[in-house]
Design a protein around this motif. Structure first.
Motif, mmCIF file in Angstrom:
data_model
loop_
_atom_site.group_PDB
_atom_site.id
_atom_site.type_symbol
_atom_site.label_atom_id
_atom_site.label_comp_id
_atom_site.label_asym_id
_atom_site.label_seq_id
_atom_site.Cartn_x
_atom_site.Cartn_y
_atom_site.Cartn_z
ATOM 1 N N PHE A 86 -8.852 -84.125 -41.162
ATOM 2 C CA PHE A 86 -8.895 -83.252 -39.932
ATOM 3 C C PHE A 86 -8.194 -82.152 -40.432
ATOM 4 O O PHE A 86 -7.098 -81.776 -40.128
ATOM 5 C CB PHE A 86 -8.171 -84.175 -38.797
ATOM 6 C CG PHE A 86 -8.110 -83.324 -37.485
ATOM 7 C CD1 PHE A 86 -9.023 -82.608 -37.200
ATOM 8 C CD2 PHE A 86 -6.890 -83.447 -36.868
ATOM 9 C CE1 PHE A 86 -9.109 -81.832 -36.028
ATOM 10 C CE2 PHE A 86 -6.864 -82.904 -35.493
ATOM 11 C CZ PHE A 86 -7.963 -81.892 -35.099
ATOM 12 N N PHE A 114 -9.700 -88.823 -32.185
ATOM 13 C CA PHE A 114 -9.301 -87.945 -30.915
ATOM 14 C C PHE A 114 -7.992 -88.177 -30.429
ATOM 15 O O PHE A 114 -7.044 -87.475 -30.328
ATOM 16 C CB PHE A 114 -10.469 -87.913 -29.761
ATOM 17 C CG PHE A 114 -9.923 -87.027 -28.902
ATOM 18 C CD1 PHE A 114 -9.610 -87.202 -27.459
ATOM 19 C CD2 PHE A 114 -10.246 -85.522 -29.059
ATOM 20 C CE1 PHE A 114 -9.186 -86.425 -26.479
ATOM 21 C CE2 PHE A 114 -9.902 -84.635 -27.729
ATOM 22 C CZ PHE A 114 -9.402 -85.218 -26.696
ATOM 23 N N ILE A 117 -5.163 -87.779 -33.363
ATOM 24 C CA ILE A 117 -5.113 -86.728 -34.126
ATOM 25 C C ILE A 117 -3.836 -86.056 -34.152
ATOM 26 O O ILE A 117 -3.358 -85.427 -35.189
ATOM 27 C CB ILE A 117 -6.075 -85.676 -33.888
ATOM 28 C CG1 ILE A 117 -6.105 -85.288 -32.574
ATOM 29 C CG2 ILE A 117 -7.411 -86.226 -34.548
ATOM 30 C CD1 ILE A 117 -7.210 -84.259 -32.187
ATOM 31 N N ASN A 232 -5.107 -74.194 -34.637
ATOM 32 C CA ASN A 232 -6.054 -75.095 -35.348
ATOM 33 C C ASN A 232 -6.712 -74.501 -36.646
ATOM 34 O O ASN A 232 -7.644 -75.015 -37.112
ATOM 35 C CB ASN A 232 -7.263 -75.305 -34.175
ATOM 36 C CG ASN A 232 -7.893 -73.709 -33.740
ATOM 37 O OD1 ASN A 232 -7.916 -72.829 -34.609
ATOM 38 N ND2 ASN A 232 -8.115 -73.671 -32.535
ATOM 39 N N ARG A 260 -5.990 -71.869 -30.488
ATOM 40 C CA ARG A 260 -6.841 -72.165 -29.363
ATOM 41 C C ARG A 260 -6.538 -72.068 -28.033
ATOM 42 O O ARG A 260 -7.359 -71.377 -27.214
ATOM 43 C CB ARG A 260 -7.436 -73.519 -29.445
ATOM 44 C CG ARG A 260 -8.808 -73.732 -28.999
ATOM 45 C CD ARG A 260 -9.164 -75.047 -28.215
ATOM 46 N NE ARG A 260 -8.155 -75.819 -27.455
ATOM 47 C CZ ARG A 260 -7.828 -76.987 -27.498
ATOM 48 N NH1 ARG A 260 -8.668 -77.892 -28.237
ATOM 49 N NH2 ARG A 260 -7.058 -77.542 -26.848
ATOM 50 N N HIS A 320 -11.817 -70.320 -33.879
ATOM 51 C CA HIS A 320 -11.435 -71.282 -34.880
ATOM 52 C C HIS A 320 -11.903 -70.900 -36.377
ATOM 53 O O HIS A 320 -12.585 -69.894 -36.316
ATOM 54 C CB HIS A 320 -12.297 -72.757 -34.782
ATOM 55 C CG HIS A 320 -11.602 -73.581 -33.662
ATOM 56 N ND1 HIS A 320 -11.709 -73.602 -32.554
ATOM 57 C CD2 HIS A 320 -10.822 -74.897 -33.989
ATOM 58 C CE1 HIS A 320 -11.189 -74.470 -31.512
ATOM 59 N NE2 HIS A 320 -10.579 -75.360 -32.460
ATOM 60 N N LEU A 434 -12.974 -89.262 -26.017
ATOM 61 C CA LEU A 434 -12.717 -88.055 -25.811
ATOM 62 C C LEU A 434 -11.642 -87.909 -24.779
ATOM 63 O O LEU A 434 -10.772 -88.367 -24.727
ATOM 64 C CB LEU A 434 -13.848 -87.160 -25.733
ATOM 65 C CG LEU A 434 -14.926 -87.253 -26.575
ATOM 66 C CD1 LEU A 434 -16.327 -86.349 -26.494
ATOM 67 C CD2 LEU A 434 -14.376 -86.725 -28.212
ATOM 68 N N TYR A 446 -15.701 -81.284 -36.855
ATOM 69 C CA TYR A 446 -14.667 -80.450 -36.836
ATOM 70 C C TYR A 446 -14.758 -79.179 -37.736
ATOM 71 O O TYR A 446 -14.681 -77.845 -37.369
ATOM 72 C CB TYR A 446 -13.347 -80.936 -37.234
ATOM 73 C CG TYR A 446 -12.239 -79.951 -37.019
ATOM 74 C CD1 TYR A 446 -11.597 -79.230 -35.906
ATOM 75 C CD2 TYR A 446 -11.395 -79.619 -38.222
ATOM 76 C CE1 TYR A 446 -10.721 -78.289 -35.652
ATOM 77 C CE2 TYR A 446 -10.274 -78.516 -38.092
ATOM 78 C CZ TYR A 446 -10.251 -78.162 -36.821
ATOM 79 O OH TYR A 446 -8.956 -77.169 -36.959
HETATM 80 O O1 LIG Z 1 -12.948 -84.131 -30.192
HETATM 81 N N1 LIG Z 1 -12.370 -83.897 -30.916
HETATM 82 O O2 LIG Z 1 -11.878 -84.896 -31.628
HETATM 83 C C1 LIG Z 1 -11.426 -82.901 -30.975
HETATM 84 C C2 LIG Z 1 -11.236 -82.025 -29.688
HETATM 85 C C3 LIG Z 1 -10.642 -81.010 -29.558
HETATM 86 C C4 LIG Z 1 -9.677 -80.433 -30.890
HETATM 87 O O3 LIG Z 1 -9.085 -79.359 -30.812
HETATM 88 S S1 LIG Z 1 -9.583 -77.941 -31.063
HETATM 89 O O4 LIG Z 1 -8.561 -77.073 -31.072
HETATM 90 O O5 LIG Z 1 -10.011 -77.880 -32.600
HETATM 91 O O6 LIG Z 1 -10.751 -77.587 -30.302
HETATM 92 C C5 LIG Z 1 -9.857 -81.315 -31.959
HETATM 93 C C6 LIG Z 1 -10.748 -82.585 -32.138
#
Ligand SMILES: O=[N+]([O-])c1ccc(OS(=O)(=O)O)cc1
Length: 485
Positions: A86, A114, A117, A232, A260, A320, A434, A446
């Protein structure tokens, strides 16, 4: 005489009818000939590939199935590590005693990252065979790494991690909330440097109104997923022409971050911890030249973005993967960012009615957009390219850009003029909850990274067979009776 006066009018009418006919044909083509996000039936794997115009390499990404995949241009999986990253980060063999094929990943997260994380136990380095050769977690404060969204091996052999901590952020909330802490960890697991985002709230450029909205949001709501800013992206600035020319803000070991939730991109000075360069979060107030123009911009309900470059940065929202394009690549030193145009901001950014993400290449000195990509550049409506969250963009050696439209698991390469010369849809699905209470099938990605052929151990195969896509408007799962269309 009569005929003479009618003829020009007749010619006019015929010309108008012809123009109308051409326009309607063009509209039908646009409506039927292009991919729209997520129909329920579509192919996975490589769907478009022009080996001459594409930059040919492997591509590395982690998928919701909990694995990290290395694919070739034809979509063959040439290697798999059974851990989720990740994101997964490829390590330069110069940093792994010349051994090829090492990556950084999360060690403890399984198939449902999700929910986990922001609470993962351990991160680690895997060799090509998946053996853990370095790990960090039990030595972390609280005994858990809690790494999220980014990780990077530094030239000195240490590892830079973005982590989530519980922190009472003065000015946002009276109780502990999720904050983001960057830690530099030595090979033996000691934290040798750290930086906590919440301690720098005053440097992020949040307006008084934005601050009030933040306080309001966090005094009333329960803990939000990812915390109040969700960094992020976190990477060393790296060698660049600005630093070489004497601009200390771009010192290679300074760190680029983006948020974000608050829609800013910034550079942290590694020595002082201070923000020394920033873009956003309130772009309109920064970039409008006069009070009057600001008033006009603020009162128009929805933004309409220009398609021409160069022009000043208009906005980013929930962006991002902001990073400086590395030396040796076209555009080196410019900032490349996946501007999701997803919901974000205190106060919230205004978004278009017709959604669309954008890749922006920005000169960080002038804050001018020097190149951009939108779905429109691939002859699609703006929403033909859209991911409201996650996602990435990387410049390639031949000037193409590798894009991960993360939400839909679509990875593709565009030429500078926006032609799609390679496209791949992630086939590695899993069922996840999710943000909702019911599981659904997802193939999100990602971040996707180009990996040179030379990075893998010798004898790792790859193929480069051209793939010509069918016309969507003619492609049928079954043939209609009598060959009807
Ligand atoms: O779906 N996901 O696993 C997920 C969702 C949002 C996320 O955060 S973001 O800031 O990268 O959009 C990261 C992973």
């Amino acid at each position: 005489m009569m005929l003479k006066s009618i003829l020009p009018r007749l010619r006019n009418i015929i010309l108008r009818l012809a123009a109308l006919l051409l326009l309607s044909v063009a509209l039908v083509n646009i409506a039927t000939g292009n991919a729209i996000a997520l129909p329920s039936v579509f192919p996975t794997g490589t769907t478009i590939y022009d080996p001459v115009r594409a930059y040919n390499s492997y591509v590395l990404f982690s998928a919701p199935d909990g694995n990290t995949h290395l694919i070739d241009m034809d979509g063959n999986e040439v290697h798999r590590w059974n851990k989720f990253g990740f994101p997964p980060e490829m390590l330069d063999p110069a940093q792994t005693n010349g051994e090829k094929g090492h990556i950084l990943v999360q060690l403890e997260n399984g198939i449902s990252p999700f929910g986990d994380i922001f609470a993962n136990q351990e991160v680690g380095e895997l060799d090509w065979n998946g053996t853990v050769v370095w790990r960090w977690g039990t030595q972390a404060p609280g005994g858990r790494a809690c790494q999220n969204h980014d990780i990077s091996r530094l030239p000195n052999g240490n590892t830079l991690l973005l982590t989530t901590i519980e922190h009472r952020v003065a000015g946002v909330s009276d109780r502990a909330i999720a904050d983001q802490k960057i830690v530099e960890v030595s090979k033996d697991g000691e934290i040798v440097w750290s930086w906590t985002a919440g301690d720098h709230l005053n440097e992020f450029g949040i307006s008084p109104r934005g601050r009030a909205l933040l306080r309001q949001a966090y005094s009333s709501s329960k803990q939000e997923f990812g915390g109040f800013l969700t960094l992020n992206d976190m990477q060393p600035v790296g060698p660049n022409p600005w630093f070489d020319a004497g601009d200390k803000r771009f010192a290679p070991d300074n760190i680029v971050i983006d948020s974000r939730e608050i829609s800013f991109i910034a550079i942290i000075d590694k020595q002082t911890g201070k923000i020394v360069w920033r873009l956003g979060p309130d772009y309109l107030t920064e970039n409008q030249q006069t009070q009057e123009a600001t008033a006009v911009a603020r009162t128009s309900l929805r933004p309409r973005f220009s398609l021409s470059t160069p022009r000043p940065v208009d906005q980013t929202s929930g962006q991002h993967d902001a990073h400086l394009i590395p030396q040796g690549l076209p555009g080196a030193g410019n900032l490349l960012v996946f501007d999701n145009e997803g919901p974000s901001g205190f106060p919230p950014t205004r978004l278009s009615v017709e959604p669309g993400s954008r890749i922006l290449e920005i000169d960080p000195q002038t804050k001018i957009i020097v190149w951009q990509y939108t779905g429109i550049d691939s002859d699609q409506p703006s929403w033909g390219f859209y991911s409201s969250f996650i996602s990435s963009a990387r410049r390639l050696p031949n000037g193409n850009t590798l894009i991960d439209e993360g939400m839909t698991g679509r990875l593709f390469q565009v030429t500078p003029s926006g032609e799609i010369v390679w496209e791949y849809v992630n086939p590695y699905y899993s069922r996840q909850k999710l943000d909702f209470d019911r599981e659904v099938s997802v193939n999100w990605v990602y971040r996707a990274q180009p990996i040179p052929y030379s990075w893998v151990p010798d004898n790792t195969p790859h193929t480069e067979a051209a793939i010509e896509p069918p016309q969507n408007s003619e492609f049928r799962v079954t043939q209609l009776p009598n060959g009807r269309q």
